[in-house]
Design an enzyme around this catalytic site. Structure first.
Site, PDB file in Angstrom:
ATOM      1  N   SER A   1      91.105 125.805  42.287  1.00 59.62           N
ATOM      2  CA  SER A   1      90.395 127.227  41.925  1.00 59.62           C
ATOM      3  C   SER A   1      91.360 128.275  42.944  1.00 59.62           C
ATOM      4  O   SER A   1      90.578 129.374  43.129  1.00 59.62           O
ATOM      5  CB  SER A   1      89.127 127.257  42.227  1.00 59.62           C
ATOM      6  OG  SER A   1      88.853 127.148  43.420  1.00 59.62           O
TER       7      SER A   1
ATOM      8  N   ASN B   1      80.104 122.890  49.675  1.00 60.43           N
ATOM      9  CA  ASN B   1      78.746 123.504  48.849  1.00 60.43           C
ATOM     10  C   ASN B   1      77.953 124.483  49.149  1.00 60.43           C
ATOM     11  O   ASN B   1      77.729 125.650  48.597  1.00 60.43           O
ATOM     12  CB  ASN B   1      77.935 122.273  48.591  1.00 60.43           C
ATOM     13  CG  ASN B   1      78.584 121.130  47.705  1.00 60.43           C
ATOM     14  OD1 ASN B   1      79.845 121.442  47.481  1.00 60.43           O
ATOM     15  ND2 ASN B   1      78.198 120.026  47.584  1.00 60.43           N
TER      16      ASN B   1
ATOM     17  N   THR C   1      66.357 160.038  14.528  1.00 61.39           N
ATOM     18  CA  THR C   1      65.889 158.825  14.217  1.00 61.39           C
ATOM     19  C   THR C   1      66.499 157.988  12.999  1.00 61.39           C
ATOM     20  O   THR C   1      66.828 158.861  11.998  1.00 61.39           O
ATOM     21  CB  THR C   1      64.410 158.570  14.177  1.00 61.39           C
ATOM     22  OG1 THR C   1      63.933 159.191  13.322  1.00 61.39           O
ATOM     23  CG2 THR C   1      63.715 159.034  15.681  1.00 61.39           C
ATOM     24  N   HIS C   2      66.966 156.812  13.138  1.00 58.73           N
ATOM     25  CA  HIS C   2      67.643 156.234  11.917  1.00 58.73           C
ATOM     26  C   HIS C   2      68.935 157.146  11.551  1.00 58.73           C
ATOM     27  O   HIS C   2      69.427 157.148  10.405  1.00 58.73           O
ATOM     28  CB  HIS C   2      66.721 156.095  10.750  1.00 58.73           C
ATOM     29  CG  HIS C   2      65.619 155.641  11.220  1.00 58.73           C
ATOM     30  ND1 HIS C   2      65.449 153.990  11.418  1.00 58.73           N
ATOM     31  CD2 HIS C   2      64.100 155.803  11.420  1.00 58.73           C
ATOM     32  CE1 HIS C   2      64.160 153.872  11.650  1.00 58.73           C
ATOM     33  NE2 HIS C   2      63.344 154.929  11.916  1.00 58.73           N
TER      34      HIS C   2
ATOM     35  N   SER D   1      96.457 160.185  18.146  1.00 57.33           N
ATOM     36  CA  SER D   1      97.341 159.330  17.537  1.00 57.33           C
ATOM     37  C   SER D   1      98.863 159.301  17.684  1.00 57.33           C
ATOM     38  O   SER D   1      99.413 160.303  18.163  1.00 57.33           O
ATOM     39  CB  SER D   1      97.224 159.749  16.054  1.00 57.33           C
ATOM     40  OG  SER D   1      97.819 158.798  15.204  1.00 57.33           O
TER      41      SER D   1
ATOM     42  N   LYS E   1      94.976 164.596  15.611  1.00 58.38           N
ATOM     43  CA  LYS E   1      93.795 163.698  16.253  1.00 58.38           C
ATOM     44  C   LYS E   1      93.491 163.863  17.543  1.00 58.38           C
ATOM     45  O   LYS E   1      94.411 163.950  18.542  1.00 58.38           O
ATOM     46  CB  LYS E   1      94.156 162.001  15.675  1.00 58.38           C
ATOM     47  CG  LYS E   1      94.312 161.839  14.333  1.00 58.38           C
ATOM     48  CD  LYS E   1      92.953 161.748  13.566  1.00 58.38           C
ATOM     49  CE  LYS E   1      91.947 160.815  14.127  1.00 58.38           C
ATOM     50  NZ  LYS E   1      92.421 159.440  13.767  1.00 58.38           N
TER      51      LYS E   1
ATOM     52  N   ASN F   1      91.132 161.575  19.623  1.00 54.22           N
ATOM     53  CA  ASN F   1      90.198 160.054  19.450  1.00 54.22           C
ATOM     54  C   ASN F   1      89.662 160.039  21.036  1.00 54.22           C
ATOM     55  O   ASN F   1      89.816 160.161  22.109  1.00 54.22           O
ATOM     56  CB  ASN F   1      91.129 159.042  19.409  1.00 54.22           C
ATOM     57  CG  ASN F   1      91.784 159.143  18.238  1.00 54.22           C
ATOM     58  OD1 ASN F   1      91.552 159.849  17.053  1.00 54.22           O
ATOM     59  ND2 ASN F   1      93.243 158.573  18.075  1.00 54.22           N
TER      60      ASN F   1
ATOM     61  N   GLU G   1      84.813 154.317  23.276  1.00 54.33           N
ATOM     62  CA  GLU G   1      85.077 152.969  22.534  1.00 54.33           C
ATOM     63  C   GLU G   1      85.273 152.082  23.254  1.00 54.33           C
ATOM     64  O   GLU G   1      84.564 150.976  23.025  1.00 54.33           O
ATOM     65  CB  GLU G   1      86.133 153.549  21.515  1.00 54.33           C
ATOM     66  CG  GLU G   1      85.732 154.487  20.361  1.00 54.33           C
ATOM     67  CD  GLU G   1      87.044 154.850  19.490  1.00 54.33           C
ATOM     68  OE1 GLU G   1      86.645 155.663  18.428  1.00 54.33           O
ATOM     69  OE2 GLU G   1      88.196 154.330  19.767  1.00 54.33           O
TER      70      GLU G   1
ATOM     71  N   TYR H   1      74.837 119.825  43.391  1.00 55.18           N
ATOM     72  CA  TYR H   1      76.174 120.597  43.284  1.00 55.18           C
ATOM     73  C   TYR H   1      76.846 119.642  42.011  1.00 55.18           C
ATOM     74  O   TYR H   1      76.736 118.498  41.910  1.00 55.18           O
ATOM     75  CB  TYR H   1      77.004 120.595  44.380  1.00 55.18           C
ATOM     76  CG  TYR H   1      78.472 121.275  44.066  1.00 55.18           C
ATOM     77  CD1 TYR H   1      78.365 122.772  44.196  1.00 55.18           C
ATOM     78  CD2 TYR H   1      79.426 120.831  43.480  1.00 55.18           C
ATOM     79  CE1 TYR H   1      79.420 123.514  43.952  1.00 55.18           C
ATOM     80  CE2 TYR H   1      80.627 121.643  43.450  1.00 55.18           C
ATOM     81  CZ  TYR H   1      80.455 122.749  43.276  1.00 55.18           C
ATOM     82  OH  TYR H   1      81.566 123.524  42.927  1.00 55.18           O
TER      83      TYR H   1
ATOM     84  N   GLN I   1      82.167 125.792  39.381  1.00 53.13           N
ATOM     85  CA  GLN I   1      83.321 126.508  39.714  1.00 53.13           C
ATOM     86  C   GLN I   1      83.830 127.345  38.573  1.00 53.13           C
ATOM     87  O   GLN I   1      84.368 128.308  38.756  1.00 53.13           O
ATOM     88  CB  GLN I   1      84.511 125.202  39.849  1.00 53.13           C
ATOM     89  CG  GLN I   1      85.928 125.961  40.092  1.00 53.13           C
ATOM     90  CD  GLN I   1      87.089 124.739  40.415  1.00 53.13           C
ATOM     91  OE1 GLN I   1      86.833 124.040  41.414  1.00 53.13           O
ATOM     92  NE2 GLN I   1      87.953 124.819  39.553  1.00 53.13           N
TER      93      GLN I   1
END
Length: 495
Positions: free
Chosen positions: A36, A119, A164-165, A284, A290, A292, A297, A324, A329
């Site tokens: 590691s 450990n 709402t909704h 774009s 555009k 964006n 996002e 352990y 790891q």
């Protein structure tokens, strides 16, 4: 991040049999699979700090003489200056640093590992690094709250439609809306600080899991490393990763809050309610008209990363026997992924809100759309003595009969439902006020509501909370800085 220690060094450090055992496990086709070292770069500085604190404690306890301690600590300084990339090959960063010390000091460098295991060492390193990362996350969240409060203050009376909704529901204000997310982020702050408190406990000195016969001082190493306390049970200290799970889950919860905020802003931008800064947008590659909301996002997507980290970590930890296991790891990386992804996302989402321009004219025009003041009319009738369910029926009938209900529509519906005319309960002016979005908002002055006075009270409370959290953050950082200064002063006494 690392494996279990194959040998346990005695008071005299590594010996010839230790070298034989190390040689036995030094080759084979699975060495790369086990290693590691590359991933451990993240805890390189943490391991050096843990090594220094442990060596200082060993010297203070008379387990390691001052000359050997000075030589080891001097070697650690050289290793730090050379950097992680200069480490020799090793199974992990802990073994590589130890090898680098022995290369500089000779066999006596192996005394550094007396009375500990990889450990407890790795568990301490993870906690040491994670606590700093958690404070960085708290810093980002507190900053985001401050930015939301500034927008809320500026737009405390800016009308907007509430949903709402995804349907027009009731008029509110931009200030009330921003405060709703600040309050959610305040709870995220609490969760992160709670995770920090349970992370900031030292397992060092628990050895592999069953403690050590050496007369060590675990409280001293905890003090030198800035930990608040010591984990009492050595088996728990070496094997537990609940602190990592708690931190990762708190970050996933934060990411969920940010995702909701980002989704709202994406929708609002699409509806023309808000204009995002170019700094948080893109265009774009083919359609020049555009604009964006790409950054927001991606903030939404970071929530998926954080949720995946929780799932991966839970799956790895589920069913592991004490104490352990090498599975651990693979566990730690989930926490690193979450804290990096979510901290950055917090800063981006907050920046997008702080720099956005709200279309106040359109928001005001839309605030009453879809008969969103209907609840206010029903409340008015209820306050005049009409049972609320009956009042609800009156207003619902008015909505069915007209696309844009006015006093006459409510009056006609009341004539259908009530035994008495509408004027027996309320006058025309009161109904027209209830139908007006601004008057509707102003009437909702109960604690937590969108009325300007209620928003002002919420702002005052929120700013007090932010100031308290900033103070807590500063105190925690000061304590860590003081501990680091103390550790370096102690090291200087030997080098």
């Amino acid at each position: 991040m690392t494996g279990e220690e194959p040998t346990e060094d005695g008071a005299n450090g590594a010996d010839s049999s230790d070298v034989v055992r190390r040689d036995r496990f030094s080759g084979g086709p699975a060495r790369g699979f086990l290693s590691s070292l590359a991933a451990d770069e993240r805890i390189f500085a943490a391991d050096l700090a843990v090594d220094r604190a442990h060596v200082v404690m060993l010297a203070e306890q008379g387990i390691l003489d001052d000359e050997d301690a000075g030589a080891i600590l001097d070697a650690l300084d050289e290793i730090e200056a050379a950097g992680h990339g200069a480490l020799p090959d090793g199974e992990d960063v802990h073994a590589a640093i130890e090898t680098a010390v022995i290369e500089r000091v000779g066999p006596d460098g192996g005394r550094m590992h007396t009375a500990r295991s990889r450990n407890d060492e790795v568990a301490t390193c993870i906690r040491y690094r994670l606590r700093g990362d958690l404070l960085e996350a708290v810093e980002a969240v507190v900053g985001a709250r401050e930015q939301l409060l500034d927008v809320a203050d500026e737009h405390a009376e800016t009308l907007m439609p509430g949903f709402t909704h995804l349907q027009y529901a009731q008029p509110t204000t931009v200030g009330h809306y921003c405060l709703s997310y600040e309050r959610a982020l305040a709870r995220d702050t609490e969760r992160l600080l709670g995770a920090y408190e349970r992370t900031n406990r030292s397992p060092l000195g628990g050895a592999a899991f069953a403690g050590t016969p050496f007369d060590i001082d675990r409280e001293r190493t905890a003090e030198l490393l800035g930990f608040d306390s010591v984990l009492e049970n050595s088996m728990d200290g070496a094997s537990a990763r609940d602190f990592l799970l708690e931190a990762t889950t708190a970050l996933a919860n934060l990411a969920t809050t940010l995702s909701g905020l980002s989704e709202d802003l994406v929708v609002f931008a699409n509806d023309g309610y808000v204009d995002l800064s170019d700094d948080y947008s893109s265009t774009s590659s083919i359609m020049p008209q555009k604009k964006n909301p790409d950054t927001l996002e991606l903030v939404r997507a970071r929530a998926g990363d954080a949720h995946g980290a929780v799932s991966g970590l839970l799956t790895t930890l589920k069913g592991l026997p004490r104490a352990y296991n090498r599975d651990l790891q693979r566990a730690t990386g989930h926490g690193w992924e979450a804290v990096d992804a979510v901290t950055e996302a917090t800063e981006v989402a907050a920046g997008a809100v702080a720099t956005a321009a709200w279309n106040e004219d359109l928001l005001e025009a839309e605030a009453g759309a879809g008969f969103s003041t209907a609840t206010g009319v029903a409340d008015l009738l209820a306050m005049a003595g009409v049972p609320f369910r009956t009042a609800h029926e009156v207003v619902a009938m008015a909505a069915e009969e007209s696309t844009d209900p006015d006093y006459e529509a409510v009056e006609a519906a009341a004539g259908e439902v009530l035994d008495d005319p509408l004027s027996s309960y309320v006058d025309r002016e009161a109904v027209e006020d209830a139908l007006d979005p601004a008057a509707s908002v102003a009437s909702r002055d109960s604690a937590g509501g969108p009325a300007p006075d209620a928003v002002a009270d919420q702002l005052a409370t929120a700013r007090e909370d932010v100031a308290a959290d900033r103070e807590t953050l500063a105190d925690e950082r000061d304590e860590l800085a003081d501990a680091d200064e103390q550790l370096r002063a102690e090291v200087a006494g030997y080098v």
